[in-house]
Enzyme design. Structure first.
Site, short mmCIF file in Angstrom:
data_model
loop_
_atom_site.label_atom_id
_atom_site.label_comp_id
_atom_site.label_asym_id
_atom_site.label_seq_id
_atom_site.Cartn_x
_atom_site.Cartn_y
_atom_site.Cartn_z
N LYS A 237 17.91 -7.47 6.41
CA LYS A 237 16.99 -7.28 5.05
C LYS A 237 17.02 -6.11 4.45
CE LYS A 237 12.25 -7.65 4.84
NZ LYS A 237 11.70 -8.96 4.38
N VAL B 243 0.90 -12.07 -2.29
CA VAL B 243 0.30 -13.31 -0.99
C VAL B 243 -1.35 -13.29 -0.60
CG1 VAL B 243 1.08 -14.83 1.63
CG2 VAL B 243 2.58 -13.27 0.28
N GLY C 217 -5.94 -6.76 2.06
CA GLY C 217 -5.06 -7.12 1.92
C GLY C 217 -4.67 -8.10 0.41
N GLY D 5 -2.76 -8.15 -2.23
CA GLY D 5 -1.66 -7.62 -3.41
C GLY D 5 -0.71 -9.70 -3.71
P1 NAI Z 1 2.38 -6.85 -1.65
O1 NAI Z 1 2.20 -5.26 -2.06
O2 NAI Z 1 1.84 -7.63 -3.36
O3 NAI Z 1 0.93 -6.92 -1.56
C1 NAI Z 1 0.10 -5.56 -0.97
C2 NAI Z 1 -1.31 -5.19 -0.20
O4 NAI Z 1 -1.98 -4.17 0.31
C3 NAI Z 1 -1.56 -4.30 -1.64
O5 NAI Z 1 -2.27 -5.15 -2.67
C4 NAI Z 1 -2.03 -3.43 -1.29
O6 NAI Z 1 -2.96 -2.48 -2.45
C5 NAI Z 1 -2.79 -3.47 -0.50
N1 NAI Z 1 -2.56 -2.76 1.13
C6 NAI Z 1 -2.02 -1.71 1.15
N2 NAI Z 1 -2.25 -0.84 2.18
C7 NAI Z 1 -3.35 -1.70 2.47
C8 NAI Z 1 -4.75 -0.72 3.56
N3 NAI Z 1 -4.69 0.25 4.42
N4 NAI Z 1 -5.84 -1.99 3.34
C9 NAI Z 1 -5.80 -2.67 2.79
N5 NAI Z 1 -5.02 -3.51 1.47
C10 NAI Z 1 -3.45 -2.59 1.47
O7 NAI Z 1 3.07 -7.82 -0.85
P2 NAI Z 1 3.12 -9.14 -0.19
O8 NAI Z 1 4.09 -9.25 -0.84
O9 NAI Z 1 1.49 -9.49 -0.89
O10 NAI Z 1 2.72 -8.74 1.09
C11 NAI Z 1 1.67 -8.30 2.05
C12 NAI Z 1 2.92 -8.83 3.21
O11 NAI Z 1 3.42 -9.89 2.81
C13 NAI Z 1 3.57 -7.27 3.40
O12 NAI Z 1 3.70 -7.16 4.80
C14 NAI Z 1 5.21 -8.63 3.58
O13 NAI Z 1 5.90 -7.58 4.60
C15 NAI Z 1 4.68 -9.56 3.91
N6 NAI Z 1 5.47 -11.04 3.80
C16 NAI Z 1 5.20 -11.22 2.01
C17 NAI Z 1 6.47 -12.48 2.05
C18 NAI Z 1 5.92 -12.76 0.47
O14 NAI Z 1 6.29 -13.71 0.03
N7 NAI Z 1 5.82 -11.52 -0.63
C19 NAI Z 1 6.99 -13.42 2.85
C20 NAI Z 1 6.99 -12.59 4.37
C21 NAI Z 1 5.77 -11.50 4.46
#
Ligand code: NAI
Length: 346
Positions: free
Chosen positions: A78, A182, A178, A180
């Site tokens: 990573k 995903v 969240g 985001g």
């Molecule tokens: P992202 O950054 O697009 O989405 C994260 C979301 O969580 C954002 O909308 C943010 O505003 C929200 N957020 C942050 N803190 C928060 C809180 N305290 N309470 C509620 N919402 C909160 O990230 P993504 O890509 O969706 O990833 C989400 C998680 O999944 C991360 O932990 C990432 O490491 C994990 N992940 C993502 C993968 C991917 O394909 N994008 C693959 C495997 C794991």
């Protein structure tokens, strides 16, 4: 590593800076036992250098387990880039990051993670071939988030069958922390399957959109973990499951995309003691790495990738069968299962 005696051994950790662009990055190669270390690049504000290092070490170890359990011919790694506080040139910064990736000569392959985009990875590709997650005309690939969401979705389906005896997700209540990249796709899949959603995000606009688009119920950020639901899906950042939160969870199943959901292994035990089935993050969120790994190897097509991601459901079933036999927790069974696969190929 210095100051972090509890951390497992990593094969190699590169701390790199590039004053011209402001790059400060950590590239952590946890294991190459199964093949080159593969894992995304996080771009994030950290409170300290040590916090960034800690994140990189934990995340890269998680990638070793994730890739092994998904039967991928890759080890775990990573990268973490510390987001500069002031102005910076994003293209130049990711070019410098590309040079750092290149310096490892293929022992680490990068892709998107929280805070990085397909555009960033295109910039990295201009410097080094050791990168994936880049859309290509007429071929599958690119943003791994929808594939990650699909894997979490099929894991929730399998969990609901196994734990709740529900043959479909119609009417099953799911809390999403969240919305985001995903979380939003997951909300779409769940909504299409008839699940009833309770959602939160620190970004109120995303919550508002989910209320309109999916008929979701909005919950305050600090109340989502205690929502009265069947399934809790943490899809924000890590350590959502800790000594403070585990006692208030009302869901019977926890299954979400966020990496490193358990603050400590003891939190997995505490969930089990409360009768809550925790499906380990690195098992259910492997869809994205499955996609970028296939893309990197130039194998298959969209349908083949979706089918492979769909096999996460079978692994959940097998895990829960193993848990019944082992009499311990899903987190511990998954760890042993993944570590055995790491050793088998080393
Ligand atoms: P992202 O950054 O697009 O989405 C994260 C979301 O969580 C954002 O909308 C943010 O505003 C929200 N957020 C942050 N803190 C928060 C809180 N305290 N309470 C509620 N919402 C909160 O990230 P993504 O890509 O969706 O990833 C989400 C998680 O999944 C991360 O932990 C990432 O490491 C994990 N992940 C993502 C993968 C991917 O394909 N994008 C693959 C495997 C794991």
């Amino acid at each position: 590593l210095f100051g972090l005696p509890e951390q497992p051994a990593h094969e190699r950790v590169l701390l790199t800076t590039d004053p011209a662009t402001g790059l400060q990055a950590i590239l952590a190669v946890h294991s190459t036992a199964r093949g080159p270390a593969f894992g995304g690049c996080r771009f994030w504000h950290y409170d300290s250098d040590l916090a960034a290092l800690h994140d990189a070490l934990r995340l890269s170890q998680g990638m070793s387990l994730k890739n092994a359990l998904a039967d991928l011919p890759f080890g775990g790694g990573k990268a973490v880039i510390l987001k500069p506080r002031g102005d910076f040139d994003r293209d130049a910064l990711f070019a410098a990051f590309g040079r750092a990736v290149q310096s490892l000569r293929g022992s680490y392959i990068t892709a998107e993670d929280v805070g990085t985009t397909t555009t960033d990875m295109r910039g990295v590709r201009a410097i080094t071939p050791y990168v994936s997650g880049i859309p290509r005309d007429g071929a599958f690939g690119g943003d791994p988030s929808p594939k990650t969401a699909w894997g979490v979705f099929v894991a929730i389906q399998a969990g609901a069958r196994h734990v709740l005896g529900r043959p479909s997700l119609d009417g099953v209540r799911v809390a999403l922390q969240g919305l985001g990249a995903v979380g939003w796709h997951l909300a779409e899949f769940l909504h299409q399957a008839g699940a009833r959603l309770v959602v939160t995000d620190v970004d109120a606009a995303k919550v508002e959109r989910a209320v309109v688009q999916f008929g979701a119920q909005a919950a305050p950020v600090n109340e989502i973990l205690a929502a009265d639901v069947d399934v809790l899906a943490p899809c924000a950042l890590g350590a959502a499951l800790n000594a403070q939160t585990v006692p208030v969870i009302r869901a019977r199943i926890v299954a979400g995309a966020a990496n490193n959901q358990l603050a400590t292994p003891a939190d997995g035990d505490a969930l089990q003691q409360r009768g809550i089935c925790y499906l380990p993050d690195y098992l259910v969120n492997a869809g994205g790495i499955i996609s970028v790994a296939r893309e990197y190897r130039g194998e298959g097509d969209e349908a083949a990738v979706m089918a492979e991601v769909g096999r996460i459901a079978e692994r959940v079933e097998e895990l829960l069968d193993r848990v019944r036999v082992a009499g311990t927790t899903p987190a511990r069974v998954a760890d042993d299962w993944a570590r055995a696969k790491l050793v088998q190929t080393s």
